[in-house]
Design a protein around this motif. Sequence first.
Motif, PDB file in Angstrom:
ATOM      1  N   LEU A 150       0.702  -1.279   0.165  1.00 48.68           N
ATOM      2  CA  LEU A 150       0.274  -0.163   0.059  1.00 48.68           C
ATOM      3  C   LEU A 150       0.807   1.197   0.247  1.00 48.68           C
ATOM      4  CD1 LEU A 150      -3.194  -0.459   2.008  1.00 48.68           C
ATOM      5  CD2 LEU A 150      -3.180  -0.854  -0.440  1.00 48.68           C
ATOM      6  N   PRO A 151       1.583   1.322   0.498  1.00 52.82           N
ATOM      7  CA  PRO A 151       2.436   2.419   0.888  1.00 52.82           C
ATOM      8  C   PRO A 151       3.702   2.521  -0.487  1.00 52.82           C
ATOM      9  CG  PRO A 151       2.857   1.908   2.643  1.00 52.82           C
ATOM     10  CD  PRO A 151       2.334   0.381   1.759  1.00 52.82           C
ATOM     11  N   PHE A 152       3.651   1.934  -0.847  1.00 49.75           N
ATOM     12  CA  PHE A 152       4.091   2.396  -2.362  1.00 49.75           C
ATOM     13  C   PHE A 152       3.227   2.890  -3.346  1.00 49.75           C
ATOM     14  CE2 PHE A 152       6.698  -0.816  -0.475  1.00 49.75           C
ATOM     15  CZ  PHE A 152       8.137  -0.581  -1.387  1.00 49.75           C
ATOM     16  N   LEU A 153       2.473   2.110  -3.811  1.00 54.76           N
ATOM     17  CA  LEU A 153       1.263   2.777  -3.792  1.00 54.76           C
ATOM     18  C   LEU A 153       0.437   3.639  -3.815  1.00 54.76           C
ATOM     19  CD1 LEU A 153      -0.742  -0.728  -4.860  1.00 54.76           C
ATOM     20  CD2 LEU A 153       0.245   0.065  -5.764  1.00 54.76           C
ATOM     21  N   PHE A 154       0.340   4.320  -3.104  1.00 53.70           N
ATOM     22  CA  PHE A 154      -0.010   5.629  -2.758  1.00 53.70           C
ATOM     23  C   PHE A 154       1.471   6.664  -2.568  1.00 53.70           C
ATOM     24  CE2 PHE A 154      -3.452   6.586  -0.143  1.00 53.70           C
ATOM     25  CZ  PHE A 154      -4.489   4.814   0.235  1.00 53.70           C
ATOM     26  N   ASP A 155       2.470   6.512  -2.745  1.00 49.28           N
ATOM     27  CA  ASP A 155       3.688   6.935  -3.097  1.00 49.28           C
ATOM     28  C   ASP A 155       3.248   7.172  -4.802  1.00 49.28           C
ATOM     29  OD1 ASP A 155       4.562   7.444  -0.800  1.00 49.28           O
ATOM     30  OD2 ASP A 155       6.457   6.215  -0.907  1.00 49.28           O
ATOM     31  N   LEU A 156       3.413   6.229  -5.619  1.00 49.46           N
ATOM     32  CA  LEU A 156       3.548   6.282  -7.162  1.00 49.46           C
ATOM     33  C   LEU A 156       2.034   7.043  -7.254  1.00 49.46           C
ATOM     34  CD1 LEU A 156       4.086   5.463  -9.811  1.00 49.46           C
ATOM     35  CD2 LEU A 156       2.229   3.662  -9.125  1.00 49.46           C
ATOM     36  N   PHE A 157       0.738   7.002  -7.111  1.00 52.54           N
ATOM     37  CA  PHE A 157      -0.311   7.610  -7.788  1.00 52.54           C
ATOM     38  C   PHE A 157      -0.338   9.035  -6.473  1.00 52.54           C
ATOM     39  CE2 PHE A 157      -3.178   5.202 -10.148  1.00 52.54           C
ATOM     40  CZ  PHE A 157      -2.067   3.641  -9.459  1.00 52.54           C
ATOM     41  N   LYS A 158       0.081   9.444  -5.601  1.00 48.88           N
ATOM     42  CA  LYS A 158       0.083  10.948  -5.533  1.00 48.88           C
ATOM     43  C   LYS A 158       1.067  11.541  -6.581  1.00 48.88           C
ATOM     44  CE  LYS A 158       1.713  13.263  -1.188  1.00 48.88           C
ATOM     45  NZ  LYS A 158       2.791  13.573   0.410  1.00 48.88           N
ATOM     46  N   ARG A 159       1.815  11.164  -7.160  1.00 49.50           N
ATOM     47  CA  ARG A 159       2.400  11.513  -8.103  1.00 49.50           C
ATOM     48  C   ARG A 159       1.685  11.782  -9.848  1.00 49.50           C
ATOM     49  NH1 ARG A 159       6.910   8.802 -10.151  1.00 49.50           N
ATOM     50  NH2 ARG A 159       6.633   6.741  -7.992  1.00 49.50           N
ATOM     51  N   VAL A 172     -12.068  -6.172   6.628  1.00 53.12           N
ATOM     52  CA  VAL A 172     -12.164  -4.768   7.255  1.00 53.12           C
ATOM     53  C   VAL A 172     -10.789  -4.014   7.825  1.00 53.12           C
ATOM     54  CG1 VAL A 172     -14.681  -4.895   7.961  1.00 53.12           C
ATOM     55  CG2 VAL A 172     -13.261  -6.471   9.290  1.00 53.12           C
ATOM     56  N   ASN A 173      -9.880  -5.520   7.389  1.00 54.77           N
ATOM     57  CA  ASN A 173      -8.474  -5.063   7.791  1.00 54.77           C
ATOM     58  C   ASN A 173      -8.109  -3.572   7.034  1.00 54.77           C
ATOM     59  OD1 ASN A 173      -6.211  -4.941   8.283  1.00 54.77           O
ATOM     60  ND2 ASN A 173      -5.134  -6.746   7.148  1.00 54.77           N
ATOM     61  N   ILE A 174      -7.838  -2.833   7.597  1.00 53.69           N
ATOM     62  CA  ILE A 174      -8.092  -1.636   7.387  1.00 53.69           C
ATOM     63  C   ILE A 174      -6.778  -0.577   8.198  1.00 53.69           C
ATOM     64  CG2 ILE A 174     -10.376  -0.912   6.424  1.00 53.69           C
ATOM     65  CD1 ILE A 174     -10.939   0.964   8.519  1.00 53.69           C
ATOM     66  N   LYS A 175      -5.939  -1.325   8.571  1.00 56.52           N
ATOM     67  CA  LYS A 175      -4.961  -0.735   9.819  1.00 56.52           C
ATOM     68  C   LYS A 175      -4.051  -0.250   9.093  1.00 56.52           C
ATOM     69  CE  LYS A 175      -3.813  -4.876  11.763  1.00 56.52           C
ATOM     70  NZ  LYS A 175      -3.722  -6.338  12.314  1.00 56.52           N
ATOM     71  N   GLU A 176      -3.539  -1.222   8.125  1.00 59.20           N
ATOM     72  CA  GLU A 176      -2.597   0.236   6.508  1.00 59.20           C
ATOM     73  C   GLU A 176      -2.915   1.250   6.819  1.00 59.20           C
ATOM     74  OE1 GLU A 176       0.385  -1.248   7.229  1.00 59.20           O
ATOM     75  OE2 GLU A 176      -0.218  -2.495   9.025  1.00 59.20           O
ATOM     76  N   LEU A 177      -4.002   0.879   6.009  1.00 63.55           N
ATOM     77  CA  LEU A 177      -4.729   1.893   4.981  1.00 63.55           C
ATOM     78  C   LEU A 177      -4.257   3.181   5.526  1.00 63.55           C
ATOM     79  CD1 LEU A 177      -5.651   2.501   2.157  1.00 63.55           C
ATOM     80  CD2 LEU A 177      -8.310   1.596   2.526  1.00 63.55           C
ATOM     81  N   ILE A 178      -5.571   2.727   6.521  1.00 64.33           N
ATOM     82  CA  ILE A 178      -5.844   4.008   7.857  1.00 64.33           C
ATOM     83  C   ILE A 178      -5.297   4.803   8.360  1.00 64.33           C
ATOM     84  CG2 ILE A 178      -5.856   3.740  10.113  1.00 64.33           C
ATOM     85  CD1 ILE A 178      -9.612   4.499   9.439  1.00 64.33           C
ATOM     86  N   LYS A 179      -3.394   3.888   8.183  1.00 64.10           N
ATOM     87  CA  LYS A 179      -2.467   4.741   8.372  1.00 64.10           C
ATOM     88  C   LYS A 179      -1.452   6.047   6.986  1.00 64.10           C
ATOM     89  CE  LYS A 179      -0.289   1.211  10.738  1.00 64.10           C
ATOM     90  NZ  LYS A 179       1.186  -0.060  10.584  1.00 64.10           N
ATOM     91  N   LEU A 180      -2.216   5.877   5.968  1.00 60.38           N
ATOM     92  CA  LEU A 180      -2.073   6.735   5.045  1.00 60.38           C
ATOM     93  C   LEU A 180      -2.825   7.622   5.057  1.00 60.38           C
ATOM     94  CD1 LEU A 180      -0.910   3.401   3.275  1.00 60.38           C
ATOM     95  CD2 LEU A 180       0.582   4.726   3.789  1.00 60.38           C
TER      96      LEU A 180
END
Lengths: 334, 328
Positions: A150-159, A172-180
């Motif tokens: 997820l962090p890699f995808l967020f970095d990419l799509f931010k650009r 409902v496993n959103i704990k990684e997503l909600i950190k971003l």
Amino acid sequence: MFERIFIEKEVQSELRTQEILRKLGRTDFEIIGKIEDIFGKVKKPYLQKRESLNLFIGNKKGSLVKKAPDAYGVLGEPHFYFIHAFNCIYECQYCYLQGYFNSPDLVFFINHEEICLEIEKNILEFEKGIWFHAGEFSDSLALSHLTGELPFLFDLFKRYPKAKLELRTKSVNIKELIKLNPLKNIITSFSLSPEEAIKEFDLKTPSLKHRLNAISKLHQAGHPIGIHFDPIIYEENFEEKYRNLIENLKMTIPLDNIKYISLGVVRFTKNVYHQMKKNYPNSSLLAENFTVSFDNKVRYIRPKRLWILQTIKKILQDNGISEDSIYLCMENEN
Amino acid sequence: MELLTFAHRGEAKSFLKNDRFLPVPFLFEGLYKNENCFLLIHGEGIQNTSQKISVVCGAFKEQIHSIINLGVCGSLIENTFKIGEIYPIRTCYMEGEFKSFSTSSKSGVDIISAKERINKSDNAKSLSFFAPLVDREAWAIGSVCTLLNIPFYSFKIVSDYSNSEDICQLVSSQSEEISESLYKYFSQLKIEYPINKEEIKSNLRTTTSQRRLFNSLTKKMELKGIKYDHSEQNFGNLIPKKRTTKILEEMKKKLFPFEAALNEKLENHTKNLKTSNINVKFSKDFEDSSISLSFTVNNQQEFEKIISSLNSFPLQKTIDLLEGKIDV
């Protein structure tokens, strides 16, 4: 969780591999040459995922990004999907993964940088909006705390704010997503069905209540939300059930804040239907009157499909959802 | 009757001795029978096993209802399985083959049948990625039983770790103990055979295809939890054939109300056309909204009748139905 863990030699010493093993609390594993030397080499019965699920960790090779079929997502824009994993921890009776791979074992691909580079190449090729979907061969979020993409995808799509990413899930496993930090162009889309249908057909998945709770948390944190009413399965009082479901959804998130709602009626390839018969011989889905349709998939007859879609579309429109926000998945209304 | 199968005579020794098996004069040696079951010693390897089991099952197909394979296997993983312990087998794989066959055991351990005896640790390692136990026959038995639709079970005693060099000697020197263990295990075994789907009994008079449809609809009603007892229905003085047709129609209506409503409405819309001898055809399974009309005209009067029927045909309403615009 996993009976055995197989790791490709080339990723054995990677930090990402070590991190997965650490999170799983495992020190025992087998080193293998390539995933495909073992995964899918023999036909492993699908339901053995209940007792003896194996995990493979390696690099995704071959084409990392693929063109999605027509009518896969919002119309008029190109759609692609990428593969971060194979197979799923859930057990939906209609799931096409039953007939897709020859094994229910999980595969994690950890070459996130390479996959992101390939996505980027495709973004640069298209000047207009372009869609990418995660979750074609595995739930996007269910194991995101292990897979770590997820962090890699967020970095990419931010650009690339014009490019859109959809994370499809029932989890409902959103704990990684909600950190971003939320991005307008990364949409988490939840598949929803009436509670009774979830209990009967979506085995081992979170309940409707928990899914709605996850939607609420993500929405409050600013993450864009999409909804899939897919697959819709006919029941005598399905209209009432979907009316209740939409009411519940309305109490979770203002409907006009939902980026899109897709509707899709249950469908199978012939192979998946055959597998479902074998795996779930007592499923009430086997009592439905299906036929082989225009694209060789097993579906309800066309008038029934259209009737179901029109009925639910009308309920959505009665609740103030604009026609532009609704699309039909893998079905042509005309 | 069960067919017990063994690769080697040594494995079957205690069964032959204790259960009064007598040789059956047959095409080849190794087939025995007592009052309860057959026993076959088929030899080692996939070819021997599949050939001999197929021939025996073919020759005695009326008597053999299940196959139970008993014998030794090797463990491909050290320290996981106890030497001398017997394990039920769940799924049988084969070295270099894609297909797998599952036994009727609800749980158990997986096994891979090797093309050759495994006594090198490299071979053992590569096979262990697919299953923890190894033999040379189980997959062949699974393959034959799947083809013939016979339930099969396999129970294997772990004789050794498959990287040891002197397996064959070890197994042959311990054959007495191995056979005795298998015999004791088998004597206490309670097998629950899968229930054969019996034809649903009813006193309906049906043709073969009606019977098939009746069984399929009854099964579907069970899956959907729909209760319907045709014996409680009152059909007046209908002759048995018509009564059956009516019952099947009612069952379909209960199971598929949308389809029933659609067909009824289409029937109503096209009633006049049909009385004017106009053939009406919809696309297969209504996969598109086209309607094909055909007729033959012999004179002016017929022609006018057809024109009149066509004029009164609610075409748009019919297309709407095919487009899912319907109240159910």
